[in-house]
Write a protein that holds these residues in place. Structure first.
Motif, PDB file in Angstrom:
ATOM      1  N   ALA A  22       0.843  -1.199   0.000  1.00  0.00           N
ATOM      2  CA  ALA A  22       0.000   0.000   0.000  1.00  0.00           C
ATOM      3  C   ALA A  22       0.880   1.250   0.000  1.00  0.00           C
ATOM      4  O   ALA A  22       2.013   1.234   0.492  1.00  0.00           O
ATOM      5  CB  ALA A  22      -0.906  -0.015   1.217  1.00  0.00           C
ATOM      6  N   PHE A  23       0.344   2.327  -0.550  1.00  0.00           N
ATOM      7  CA  PHE A  23       1.067   3.602  -0.547  1.00  0.00           C
ATOM      8  C   PHE A  23       0.080   4.753  -0.565  1.00  0.00           C
ATOM      9  O   PHE A  23      -1.094   4.577  -0.876  1.00  0.00           O
ATOM     10  CB  PHE A  23       2.049   3.690  -1.726  1.00  0.00           C
ATOM     11  CG  PHE A  23       1.392   3.678  -3.086  1.00  0.00           C
ATOM     12  CD1 PHE A  23       1.100   4.862  -3.739  1.00  0.00           C
ATOM     13  CD2 PHE A  23       1.080   2.479  -3.708  1.00  0.00           C
ATOM     14  CE1 PHE A  23       0.504   4.847  -4.993  1.00  0.00           C
ATOM     15  CE2 PHE A  23       0.489   2.456  -4.960  1.00  0.00           C
ATOM     16  CZ  PHE A  23       0.204   3.643  -5.598  1.00  0.00           C
ATOM     17  N   ARG A  24       0.593   5.931  -0.229  1.00  0.00           N
ATOM     18  CA  ARG A  24      -0.222   7.152  -0.214  1.00  0.00           C
ATOM     19  C   ARG A  24       0.425   8.180  -1.119  1.00  0.00           C
ATOM     20  O   ARG A  24       1.626   8.398  -1.092  1.00  0.00           O
ATOM     21  CB  ARG A  24      -0.334   7.706   1.198  1.00  0.00           C
ATOM     22  CG  ARG A  24      -1.063   9.065   1.244  1.00  0.00           C
ATOM     23  CD  ARG A  24      -1.352   9.508   2.638  1.00  0.00           C
ATOM     24  NE  ARG A  24      -2.580   8.822   3.049  1.00  0.00           N
ATOM     25  CZ  ARG A  24      -3.304   9.163   4.105  1.00  0.00           C
ATOM     26  NH1 ARG A  24      -2.935  10.160   4.880  1.00  0.00           N
ATOM     27  NH2 ARG A  24      -4.416   8.503   4.403  1.00  0.00           N
ATOM     28  N   GLY A  25      -0.429   8.852  -1.921  1.00  0.00           N
ATOM     29  CA  GLY A  25      -0.018  10.019  -2.683  1.00  0.00           C
ATOM     30  C   GLY A  25      -0.653  11.231  -2.022  1.00  0.00           C
ATOM     31  O   GLY A  25      -1.807  11.171  -1.585  1.00  0.00           O
ATOM     32  N   ILE A  26       0.098  12.321  -1.920  1.00  0.00           N
ATOM     33  CA  ILE A  26      -0.396  13.469  -1.168  1.00  0.00           C
ATOM     34  C   ILE A  26       0.135  14.773  -1.745  1.00  0.00           C
ATOM     35  O   ILE A  26       1.208  14.803  -2.350  1.00  0.00           O
ATOM     36  CB  ILE A  26       0.004  13.340   0.322  1.00  0.00           C
ATOM     37  CG1 ILE A  26      -0.713  14.366   1.191  1.00  0.00           C
ATOM     38  CG2 ILE A  26       1.512  13.412   0.487  1.00  0.00           C
ATOM     39  CD1 ILE A  26      -0.593  14.088   2.674  1.00  0.00           C
ATOM     40  N   THR A  27      -0.632  15.838  -1.566  1.00  0.00           N
ATOM     41  CA  THR A  27      -0.164  17.184  -1.859  1.00  0.00           C
ATOM     42  C   THR A  27      -0.779  18.156  -0.853  1.00  0.00           C
ATOM     43  O   THR A  27      -1.865  17.910  -0.328  1.00  0.00           O
ATOM     44  CB  THR A  27      -0.502  17.637  -3.298  1.00  0.00           C
ATOM     45  OG1 THR A  27       0.117  18.917  -3.537  1.00  0.00           O
ATOM     46  CG2 THR A  27      -1.997  17.774  -3.522  1.00  0.00           C
ATOM     47  N   HIS A  28      -0.049  19.237  -0.618  1.00  0.00           N
ATOM     48  CA  HIS A  28      -0.554  20.348   0.199  1.00  0.00           C
ATOM     49  C   HIS A  28      -0.708  21.593  -0.674  1.00  0.00           C
ATOM     50  O   HIS A  28      -1.021  22.664  -0.173  1.00  0.00           O
ATOM     51  CB  HIS A  28       0.394  20.631   1.365  1.00  0.00           C
ATOM     52  CG  HIS A  28       0.412  19.524   2.373  1.00  0.00           C
ATOM     53  ND1 HIS A  28       1.315  18.497   2.318  1.00  0.00           N
ATOM     54  CD2 HIS A  28      -0.385  19.264   3.425  1.00  0.00           C
ATOM     55  CE1 HIS A  28       1.089  17.661   3.311  1.00  0.00           C
ATOM     56  NE2 HIS A  28       0.064  18.098   3.993  1.00  0.00           N
ATOM     57  N   GLU A  29      -0.484  21.427  -1.968  1.00  0.00           N
ATOM     58  CA  GLU A  29      -0.558  22.542  -2.906  1.00  0.00           C
ATOM     59  C   GLU A  29      -1.870  22.469  -3.680  1.00  0.00           C
ATOM     60  O   GLU A  29      -2.066  21.561  -4.482  1.00  0.00           O
ATOM     61  CB  GLU A  29       0.626  22.503  -3.862  1.00  0.00           C
ATOM     62  CG  GLU A  29       1.958  22.648  -3.159  1.00  0.00           C
ATOM     63  CD  GLU A  29       3.123  22.544  -4.115  1.00  0.00           C
ATOM     64  OE1 GLU A  29       3.019  23.077  -5.243  1.00  0.00           O
ATOM     65  OE2 GLU A  29       4.118  21.914  -3.739  1.00  0.00           O
ATOM     66  N   ALA A  30      -2.751  23.401  -3.408  1.00  0.00           N
ATOM     67  CA  ALA A  30      -4.055  23.450  -4.084  1.00  0.00           C
ATOM     68  C   ALA A  30      -4.557  24.883  -4.038  1.00  0.00           C
ATOM     69  O   ALA A  30      -4.021  25.724  -3.310  1.00  0.00           O
ATOM     70  CB  ALA A  30      -5.044  22.511  -3.395  1.00  0.00           C
ATOM     71  N   ARG A  31      -5.573  25.131  -4.812  1.00  0.00           N
ATOM     72  CA  ARG A  31      -6.247  26.427  -4.738  1.00  0.00           C
ATOM     73  C   ARG A  31      -7.736  26.185  -4.770  1.00  0.00           C
ATOM     74  O   ARG A  31      -8.203  25.147  -5.243  1.00  0.00           O
ATOM     75  CB  ARG A  31      -5.799  27.390  -5.831  1.00  0.00           C
ATOM     76  CG  ARG A  31      -6.176  27.028  -7.218  1.00  0.00           C
ATOM     77  CD  ARG A  31      -5.631  28.048  -8.236  1.00  0.00           C
ATOM     78  NE  ARG A  31      -6.452  28.036  -9.418  1.00  0.00           N
ATOM     79  CZ  ARG A  31      -7.473  28.856  -9.663  1.00  0.00           C
ATOM     80  NH1 ARG A  31      -7.799  29.790  -8.814  1.00  0.00           N
ATOM     81  NH2 ARG A  31      -8.177  28.760 -10.773  1.00  0.00           N
ATOM     82  N   GLY A  32      -8.488  27.142  -4.251  1.00  0.00           N
ATOM     83  CA  GLY A  32      -9.927  26.989  -4.239  1.00  0.00           C
ATOM     84  C   GLY A  32     -10.604  28.194  -3.640  1.00  0.00           C
ATOM     85  O   GLY A  32      -9.956  29.062  -3.041  1.00  0.00           O
ATOM     86  N   GLU A  33     -11.903  28.249  -3.816  1.00  0.00           N
ATOM     87  CA  GLU A  33     -12.701  29.335  -3.249  1.00  0.00           C
ATOM     88  C   GLU A  33     -14.159  28.926  -3.229  1.00  0.00           C
ATOM     89  O   GLU A  33     -14.563  27.982  -3.913  1.00  0.00           O
ATOM     90  CB  GLU A  33     -12.513  30.625  -4.038  1.00  0.00           C
ATOM     91  CG  GLU A  33     -12.922  30.538  -5.484  1.00  0.00           C
ATOM     92  CD  GLU A  33     -12.595  31.807  -6.273  1.00  0.00           C
ATOM     93  OE1 GLU A  33     -13.435  32.175  -7.108  1.00  0.00           O
ATOM     94  OE2 GLU A  33     -11.527  32.397  -6.062  1.00  0.00           O
ATOM     95  N   THR A  34     -14.914  29.616  -2.426  1.00  0.00           N
ATOM     96  CA  THR A  34     -16.368  29.448  -2.417  1.00  0.00           C
ATOM     97  C   THR A  34     -17.002  30.815  -2.585  1.00  0.00           C
ATOM     98  O   THR A  34     -16.443  31.824  -2.161  1.00  0.00           O
ATOM     99  CB  THR A  34     -16.878  28.803  -1.110  1.00  0.00           C
ATOM    100  OG1 THR A  34     -16.617  29.695  -0.025  1.00  0.00           O
ATOM    101  CG2 THR A  34     -16.230  27.462  -0.860  1.00  0.00           C
ATOM    102  N   ALA A  35     -18.166  30.828  -3.196  1.00  0.00           N
ATOM    103  CA  ALA A  35     -18.941  32.060  -3.324  1.00  0.00           C
ATOM    104  C   ALA A  35     -19.832  32.174  -2.092  1.00  0.00           C
ATOM    105  O   ALA A  35     -20.207  31.170  -1.497  1.00  0.00           O
ATOM    106  CB  ALA A  35     -19.791  32.014  -4.592  1.00  0.00           C
ATOM    107  N   GLY A  36     -20.141  33.364  -1.704  1.00  0.00           N
ATOM    108  CA  GLY A  36     -21.065  33.552  -0.591  1.00  0.00           C
ATOM    109  C   GLY A  36     -22.446  33.037  -0.950  1.00  0.00           C
ATOM    110  O   GLY A  36     -22.798  32.902  -2.124  1.00  0.00           O
TER     111      GLY A  36
END
Length: 190
Positions: free
Chosen positions: A37-51
């Protein structure tokens, strides 16, 4: 007494939701392969939500670059990027269309994120079970989900004539925090 004070100080999650931007992210997948078993991971992302007037009407997105996933094994990472066709399909993205609230308390809720997942150039409707926690001016959303890779056109999971292979089903997970704090005219957080 404490619950009454909390109810006054923390508005219910169904109250007006301000626009927000992604403050932090941990996006991962767990996979099983012939060699373990193994894990792939990132802490680099972008995102937003509208009100939105309420939590159920919130929409937005979180996206990451496929090349930013790492398993801490250079050979496996190169193979993963090739399998994902990361040069052709550089972005993995979740578009949030709505939120279904299952159970809620003044500062947390069990929810279902209703939207569209795009991987490897394929977009599919998806419902992700999650937990939402309000922490001051931030919203933290965590959850995981089993994903069948062939549904997204990811099928090259065998190497060396099938001697090395990876299961077609992986578990994806997320721990994202959105910062909804905004500065008012006086420069203070509202």
């Amino acid at each position: 007494m404490f619950l009454m004070l909390l109810a006054v100080l923390v508005p219910p999650l169904e109250a007006q939701i301000p626009p927000s931007t992604l403050k932090s992210a941990e996006l991962w997948f767990d996979a099983k392969a012939t060699l373990g078993a193994f894990r792939g991971i990132t802490h680099e992302a972008r995102g937003e939500t509208a009100g939105a007037p309420s939590l159920s009407e919130v929409h937005g997105f979180v996206e990451m670059r496929a090349k930013n996933l790492t398993t801490n094994n250079g050979l496996r990472d190169r193979d993963m990027r090739k399998t994902l066709d990361a040069d052709t399909y550089p972005t993995i993205r979740f578009d949030l269309d709505s939120v279904a609230v299952r159970t809620d308390a003044p500062d947390s809720a069990r929810i279902e994120l209703v939207g569209r997942m795009s991987i490897h150039g394929v977009t599919r409707l998806i419902r992700l079970p999650a937990k939402l926690q309000r922490q001051q001016h931030e919203l933290r959303v965590t959850g995981s989900y089993e994903l069948f890779l062939p549904n997204y056109g990811v099928t090259r999971l065998k190497r060396m004539l099938g001697v090395l292979s990876m299961d077609e089903t992986i578990r994806i997970g997320f721990d994202v925090t959105f910062n909804g704090a905004r500065e008012g005219a006086e420069g203070r957080i509202q």
